[in-house]
Design a protein around this motif. Structure first.
Motif, mmCIF file in Angstrom:
data_model
loop_
_atom_site.group_PDB
_atom_site.id
_atom_site.type_symbol
_atom_site.label_atom_id
_atom_site.label_comp_id
_atom_site.label_asym_id
_atom_site.label_seq_id
_atom_site.Cartn_x
_atom_site.Cartn_y
_atom_site.Cartn_z
ATOM 1 N N PRO A 26 4.829 -6.893 0.077
ATOM 2 C CA PRO A 26 5.979 -6.838 1.848
ATOM 3 C C PRO A 26 5.442 -8.183 2.786
ATOM 4 O O PRO A 26 3.933 -8.967 2.178
ATOM 5 N N ILE A 27 5.719 -8.585 3.501
ATOM 6 C CA ILE A 27 4.939 -9.067 5.107
ATOM 7 C C ILE A 27 4.745 -8.729 5.555
ATOM 8 O O ILE A 27 4.866 -7.991 6.803
ATOM 9 N N TYR A 28 3.384 -9.062 5.922
ATOM 10 C CA TYR A 28 2.802 -8.546 7.018
ATOM 11 C C TYR A 28 1.604 -10.088 7.534
ATOM 12 O O TYR A 28 1.317 -10.416 7.286
ATOM 13 N N GLY A 78 6.662 2.644 -1.093
ATOM 14 C CA GLY A 78 7.965 1.718 0.036
ATOM 15 C C GLY A 78 9.568 1.595 -0.784
ATOM 16 O O GLY A 78 8.819 1.562 -1.543
ATOM 17 N N TYR A 79 9.464 0.069 -0.188
ATOM 18 C CA TYR A 79 10.583 -0.389 -0.315
ATOM 19 C C TYR A 79 10.244 -1.282 -1.881
ATOM 20 O O TYR A 79 11.505 -2.187 -2.884
ATOM 21 N N THR A 80 9.170 -1.885 -2.001
ATOM 22 C CA THR A 80 8.482 -2.526 -2.769
ATOM 23 C C THR A 80 8.341 -2.557 -3.774
ATOM 24 O O THR A 80 8.983 -3.077 -5.194
ATOM 25 N N ASN A 81 7.335 -1.265 -3.852
ATOM 26 C CA ASN A 81 7.767 -0.609 -5.279
ATOM 27 C C ASN A 81 8.472 0.111 -5.985
ATOM 28 O O ASN A 81 9.020 0.071 -7.028
ATOM 29 N N GLU A 112 14.049 -15.980 7.898
ATOM 30 C CA GLU A 112 12.324 -15.595 8.507
ATOM 31 C C GLU A 112 10.810 -16.422 8.135
ATOM 32 O O GLU A 112 10.746 -17.376 8.516
ATOM 33 N N TYR A 113 11.162 -16.012 7.022
ATOM 34 C CA TYR A 113 9.747 -15.691 5.821
ATOM 35 C C TYR A 113 10.068 -17.320 4.616
ATOM 36 O O TYR A 113 9.077 -16.781 4.206
ATOM 37 N N LYS A 114 11.074 -17.438 4.710
ATOM 38 C CA LYS A 114 10.681 -18.549 3.562
ATOM 39 C C LYS A 114 10.147 -19.651 2.981
ATOM 40 O O LYS A 114 9.924 -19.547 2.055
ATOM 41 N N GLY A 129 10.288 -6.344 7.404
ATOM 42 C CA GLY A 129 10.798 -5.724 8.554
ATOM 43 C C GLY A 129 12.009 -6.977 9.145
ATOM 44 O O GLY A 129 12.953 -6.078 9.774
ATOM 45 N N TYR A 130 11.755 -7.402 9.659
ATOM 46 C CA TYR A 130 12.642 -8.248 9.749
ATOM 47 C C TYR A 130 13.372 -8.436 9.696
ATOM 48 O O TYR A 130 14.403 -8.846 8.533
ATOM 49 N N HIS A 131 15.455 -8.996 10.838
ATOM 50 C CA HIS A 131 16.640 -9.200 10.123
ATOM 51 C C HIS A 131 16.398 -10.068 9.921
ATOM 52 O O HIS A 131 17.925 -10.146 8.877
ATOM 53 N N ASN A 166 15.358 -6.887 7.301
ATOM 54 C CA ASN A 166 15.383 -5.546 7.619
ATOM 55 C C ASN A 166 15.328 -4.355 7.963
ATOM 56 O O ASN A 166 15.791 -3.617 8.653
ATOM 57 N N THR A 167 13.904 -4.087 7.434
ATOM 58 C CA THR A 167 13.383 -2.602 6.670
ATOM 59 C C THR A 167 13.100 -1.923 7.970
ATOM 60 O O THR A 167 12.887 -1.090 8.111
ATOM 61 N N SER A 168 13.124 -2.821 9.395
ATOM 62 C CA SER A 168 12.297 -2.462 10.113
ATOM 63 C C SER A 168 13.261 -1.516 10.985
ATOM 64 O O SER A 168 13.347 -0.273 12.582
ATOM 65 N N PRO A 211 0.801 -1.296 0.014
ATOM 66 C CA PRO A 211 -0.507 0.004 0.045
ATOM 67 C C PRO A 211 0.695 1.459 0.111
ATOM 68 O O PRO A 211 0.274 2.443 0.267
ATOM 69 N N ARG A 212 2.140 1.514 0.536
ATOM 70 C CA ARG A 212 2.986 2.742 0.045
ATOM 71 C C ARG A 212 3.472 2.646 -0.801
ATOM 72 O O ARG A 212 5.103 1.737 -1.640
ATOM 73 N N LYS A 213 3.439 3.800 -2.048
ATOM 74 C CA LYS A 213 3.055 4.118 -3.490
ATOM 75 C C LYS A 213 4.911 4.297 -3.201
ATOM 76 O O LYS A 213 4.972 3.568 -4.299
#
Ligand SMILES: Cc1cc2nc3c(=O)[nH]c(=O)nc-3n(C[C@H](O)[C@H](O)[C@H](O)COP(=O)(O)O)c2cc1C
Length: 189
Positions: free
Chosen positions: A84-86, A15-18, A134-136, A128-130, A161-163, A11-13
């Protein structure tokens, strides 16, 4: 018709994904490729209604912003999907798109077979997580759905690690995104 279509579930225009998706598109455009970007957070995108229209038709009965996508994917050479991962999953926006892609497979002789196979695809995930591992499972299972469409995953980019308060998008990752865009286009030559 665009040859490369990108779908973003962030949703973040800006953001890192975009940012990474834009870099992939930029790489593809340097090869003369026509591209199109879909913001899956846009208003007017409805979730799958479970009507099963796509079990007997190659398309979707939901008349909304995603309606042109079915023909565009049919015509496209390559796809980009970013999320992103939510809460340990892809975002709701991404999941809605995945469900709406049920028409990419049909059920024949007791198994699912792709209707529009052979697309090249780059996937982008941000978290966000370092810990990059983690989300493999999320990445593997989401990529697995896309492979089930008969699509060939050229590259998966993970931004993690974006957080961290000191986080900046690594230039190496941006370069990989640009290069992935170039190779998405080049691999058709
Ligand atoms: C509602 C919500 C849930 C999130 N859950 C997770 C999570 O489970 N694990 C994680 O590593 N980061 C989580 N994040 C952080 C995002 O994945 C991270 O900020 C990501 O870089 C956002 O991507 P964007 O810049 O493209 O919007 C969450 C963020 C939000 C807003």
């Amino acid at each position: 018709m665009p040859k490369i279509i990108a779908f973003s579930g962030s949703p973040r225009k800006n953001g890192y994904t975009n940012t990474l998706i834009r870099e992939i598109l930029r790489g593809a455009e340097t090869q003369g490729y026509d591209t199109k970007f879909y913001d899956l957070n846009a208003e007017g995108i409805r979730p799958c209604q479970g009507c099963n229209y796509c079990r007997t038709h190659d398309g979707c009965s939901v008349q909304d912003t995603l309606q042109p996508v079915y023909e565009e994917i049919h015509q496209a050479e390559a796809i980009i999907l970013g999320s992103p991962i939510y809460f340990h999953e892809v975002t709701a926006q991404t999941k809605i798109w995945i469900d709406r892609m049920f028409s990419m497979i049909e059920f024949k002789d007791g198994k699912f077979v792709p209707r529009h196979s052979g697309k090249r695809i780059v996937t982008v995930y941000t978290q966000g997580y370092h810990d990059s591992a983690e989300y493999k499972n999320v990445i593997d299972s989401t990529n697995g759905i896309l492979k089930g469409f008969g699509w060939n995953i050229i590259e998966t980019l993970l931004c993690y690690n974006t957080s961290s308060p000191t986080f900046v998008l690594p230039p190496k990752l941006l370069k990989r995104a640009f290069d992935a865009g170039q190779s998405l286009a080049k691999s058709s030559e």
